[in-house]
Design a protein around this motif. Structure first.
Motif, short mmCIF file in Angstrom:
data_model
loop_
_atom_site.label_atom_id
_atom_site.label_comp_id
_atom_site.label_asym_id
_atom_site.label_seq_id
_atom_site.Cartn_x
_atom_site.Cartn_y
_atom_site.Cartn_z
N ARG A 1 -3.54 0.54 -3.24
CA ARG A 1 -2.82 -0.75 -3.24
C ARG A 1 -2.13 -0.92 -4.59
N ASN B 1 1.28 -5.02 2.74
CA ASN B 1 -0.16 -5.19 2.97
C ASN B 1 -0.38 -5.68 4.40
N ILE C 1 0.86 -1.18 0.00
CA ILE C 1 0.00 0.00 0.00
C ILE C 1 0.89 1.23 0.00
#
Length: 727
Positions: free
Chosen positions: A259, A229, A151
């Motif tokens: 993302r 993540n 991210i």
């Protein structure tokens, strides 16, 4: 061009005298020719040349699939993977030359036609391989091509990065251009000038070169921070992050909270004036990734592959067409929790979600469903939250006491090296397209709870701090669990006293469940036997992996439904809904007139939208594109057992006061007023005992006290132990 080579002129790419042992390495010229061939001649089917057409459509950049490159020539991908910094410039040069060859001749200033000059083309790479974990990137990957996902949590401003530095000698005014290393590297300026002095001229000194910034060449560059993540972070560890450097056409394409899957060259740079600990360590460099390809993993494909195999799709469609899909999915939700059927239905609706809509005037309507579980301790509220965290494709779990407003929304942080501010997204931004589970919702500080108002209805987070004004997306569902203020749900209090959250936040929850711990012999036996069975058979289950497979299946099915299905209400369903909403409002109005106080949970247009979203999520479970009357009926039933039930709960509903009771309560009130002067304080127990000696009923005295408390004639203090009479 025909007849060009007719005089039997042949030419060859091979050097005239190949050096010994040089057979293994490939000459750059041969590679350049291969790349040009690939762009010109790669075809998917007969006479369809994707790369040639893409280059004409967008001459600035070209997206290349490594699988296509492998199909064309098996050596090229291995060259690019092993030495991307050497071969990518060759590839870009090849693309520029091909583009120049595809264009028509252009007229120059003199009016003569001449060949167009090769322009810069940025090559972006992509591949279908699995990303490497950020924790596994080590020294063996340096200057190789890697693929990682995460991210983006921060993006710097755009800077200009020199590609060629223009130098002038101080002494003899000779000029030269020095190339700069790409990424975060600098230019290497030579120490001496190679000018040969004439007789009588003084020689150039050491370090004579001056940089002329205006005549150097630049490209845009931006640095991003990529964090792992949340689901890939091992328990108890902090998430790692990696510095990314993007340039040219990739700058300003990424906002914090997105993302990403990144293809890049794992490189190193000398951190400028790094911390004092590394002052002596000359050979230590910091790693970063020079991005050569970006993929946005949107909410459908946010986790793992979004490409479902044909077998899976068939299985999902078959399941969607089967009878009572709704009941089947509800049995798969938190199977280890006994009972709570309605809560399971609500959680199922929350996981599937309604449809997000964008209106023509730019207004967006949310499709995510928010659920609040309120009730006694030990009613499996936190277990539901944990289950959702495991099952939802994207989920973030936080607890009310441990999260601040900045941690939930976004914080502004000052970068230590550049001293400029940047944004870091919090839990609601990181869970974009998923679920945020907030435990102990009632323990949150009120000012922190206000921070999520906007995120829950408008699904954005606006920030105006430290010179940064921006809007971040937070398209999330919220699943919150809370306890009543006194710890347990107290039936003697009104619903308002029990719920004790502001109306503003309550109206943002689509479903509000009051979960009570009811003491009933038969139910207690069943719960006890269920829990003992779960504990006894836990060992057997851990041996088989059926449960993990089930969980994964449900996660994949939810992902499939959210990606492929966006239902809308049918006409008949819309009419039914309209009538039902109007009748609810009338009921609420009538009840408010009878009892003389407003409903603790307001029934507003938001609740109407909630029923629409529930109907859509029920249709989505069946993979149907239309929400029918049956769906509206089920959604309505669910809404009635949760929110409406909570609105009706509390003291006013349970007692239908008869005339005798009203008289007794009146007498008790008079006695209490006699017994206590204005401003007097007395313990509740003693007051009840005194009045009981006078022959009054305990419960009537308690009710009289409650009614006086509602009118504001008495006040409870010291956790309801003592009573103070007010004027």
């Amino acid at each position: 061009m025909s007849g060009w080579d007719e005089g039997a002129v042949y030419f060859s790419d091979q050097p005239q005298f190949p050096e010994a042992g040089d057979a293994a390495t490939v000459s750059p010229h041969a590679v350049l020719t291969k790349f040009k061939e690939f762009i010109r001649n790669f075809e998917i089917e007969q006479n369809c040349f994707p790369y040639r057409e893409a280059l004409i459509d967008n001459p600035k950049r070209l997206l290349v699939h490594l699988e296509d490159l492998l199909a064309f020539d098996s050596d090229l991908p291995s060259l690019i993977r092993s030495a991307p910094a050497d071969y990518l410039p060759v590839f870009e040069k090849a693309a520029g030359e091909v583009l120049a060859g595809l264009k028509m001749r252009e007229a120059n200033e003199g009016g003569e036609m001449e060949e167009p000059l090769p322009k810069d083309v940025q090559i972006l790479l992509t591949s279908r391989e699995d990303p490497v974990s950020m924790r596994l990137l080590g020294a063996q990957y340096i200057s190789k091509l890697v693929k990682i996902s995460g991210i983006s949590i921060a993006a710097s401003r755009v800077k200009a990065k020199a590609t060629y530095v223009f130098l002038v000698c101080k002494n003899c005014k000779k000029t030269r251009e020095v190339p700069c290393r790409p990424g975060l590297g600098g230019a290497i300026v030579p120490r001496s000038c190679d000018n040969i002095p004439q007789p009588g001229e003084e020689p150039c000194p050491l370090d004579p070169w001056m940089v002329v910034p205006d005549r150097s060449q630049y490209v845009d560059q931006q640095t991003l921070k990529l964090q792992e993540n949340p689901e890939d972070v091992p328990t108890g560890e902090l998430p790692r992050n990696m510095l990314l450097s993007v340039d040219r056409h990739l700058v300003q394409t990424i906002v914090p909270g997105t993302r990403l899957t990144v293809m890049g060259i794992y490189s190193i740079f000398q951190a400028s004036s790094s911390s004092n600990s590394h002052k002596g360590a000359v050979a230590i460099r910091q790693p970063y990734i020079r991005v050569v390809g970006l993929e946005d993993t949107n909410e459908a494909s946010s986790r793992g592959p979004a490409n479902f195999t044909p077998d899976e799709e068939e299985e999902f469609k078959k399941f969607g067409d089967s009878q009572d899909v709704y009941a089947n999915i509800c049995t798969k939700i938190a199977p280890s929790i006994f009972g709570h059927e309605d809560v399971k239905r609500a959680v199922a609706c929350l996981l599937f979600g309604g449809s997000r809509k964008s209106l023509p005037d730019g207004v967006k309507l949310r499709g995510d469903i928010n659920v609040l579980l309120l009730g006694d301790p030990s009613t499996a509220k936190s277990q539901f939250l944990k289950f959702v965290e495991k099952t939802a494709p994207i989920a973030v779990y936080t607890s009310g006491k441990g999260s601040s407003a900045a941690g939930l929304t976004a914080s502004v942080i000052r970068d230590s090296s550049t001293r400029e501010f940047y944004l870091e997204g919090g839990a609601m931004v990181l869970a974009d397209g998923g679920v945020v589970c907030i435990d102990e919702f009632d323990k949150m500080r009120p000012e922190d709870r206000v921070a999520i108002h906007e995120a829950m209805e408008q699904q954005t987070i606006s920030i105006a701090k430290a010179g940064i004004t921006t809007v971040l997306n937070s398209r999330t569902s919220v699943l919150a669990a809370a306890n009543p203020p006194s710890g347990r749900y107290d039936d003697l209090k009104t619903a308002q006293d029990n719920i004790d959250l502001q109306t503003t936040i309550l109206s943002r929850f689509d479903l509000i469940f009051i979960v009570k711990d009811i003491r009933k012999y038969s139910q207690d036996r069943e719960i006890a036997s269920h829990i003992i069975r779960v504990h006894a058979s836990a060992e057997k289950f851990s041996g088989e992996n059926t449960d993990a497979k089930e969980d994964n299946w449900l996660k994949r099915y939810i992902q499939y439904c959210r990606a492929r299905c966006h239902p809308r209400l049918s006409k008949a369903a819309a009419e039914i809904l309209q009538q039902k909403y109007v009748t609810i409002r009338m009921d609420m109005k009538r009840r408010a007139h009878e009892t003389g106080e407003a409903a603790p949970i307001p029934i507003t247009v938001r609740q109407l939208e909630a029923i629409i979203r529930l109907s859509e999520s029920l249709a989505k479970m069946r993979l149907s594109h239309e929400a029918t009357e049956d769906d509206v009926g089920k959604a309505f039933k669910l809404f009635d057992t949760s929110t409406m039930d909570a609105a009706r709960s509390g003291i006013n509903q349970q007692i239908n006061i008869t005339g005798e009771m009203a008289n007794e309560i009146k007498q008790a009130e008079t006695q209490i007023k006699r017994r206590m002067g204005i401003g007097a304080r007395l313990s509740e127990r003693r007051l009840i005992e005194d009045l009981a000696r006078m022959g009054m009923n305990d419960s009537m005295v308690r009710r009289a006290l409650l009614i006086m408390h509602q009118r504001g004639e008495v006040e409870y203090q010291r956790e309801r132990r003592s009573i103070v009479r007010k004027a």
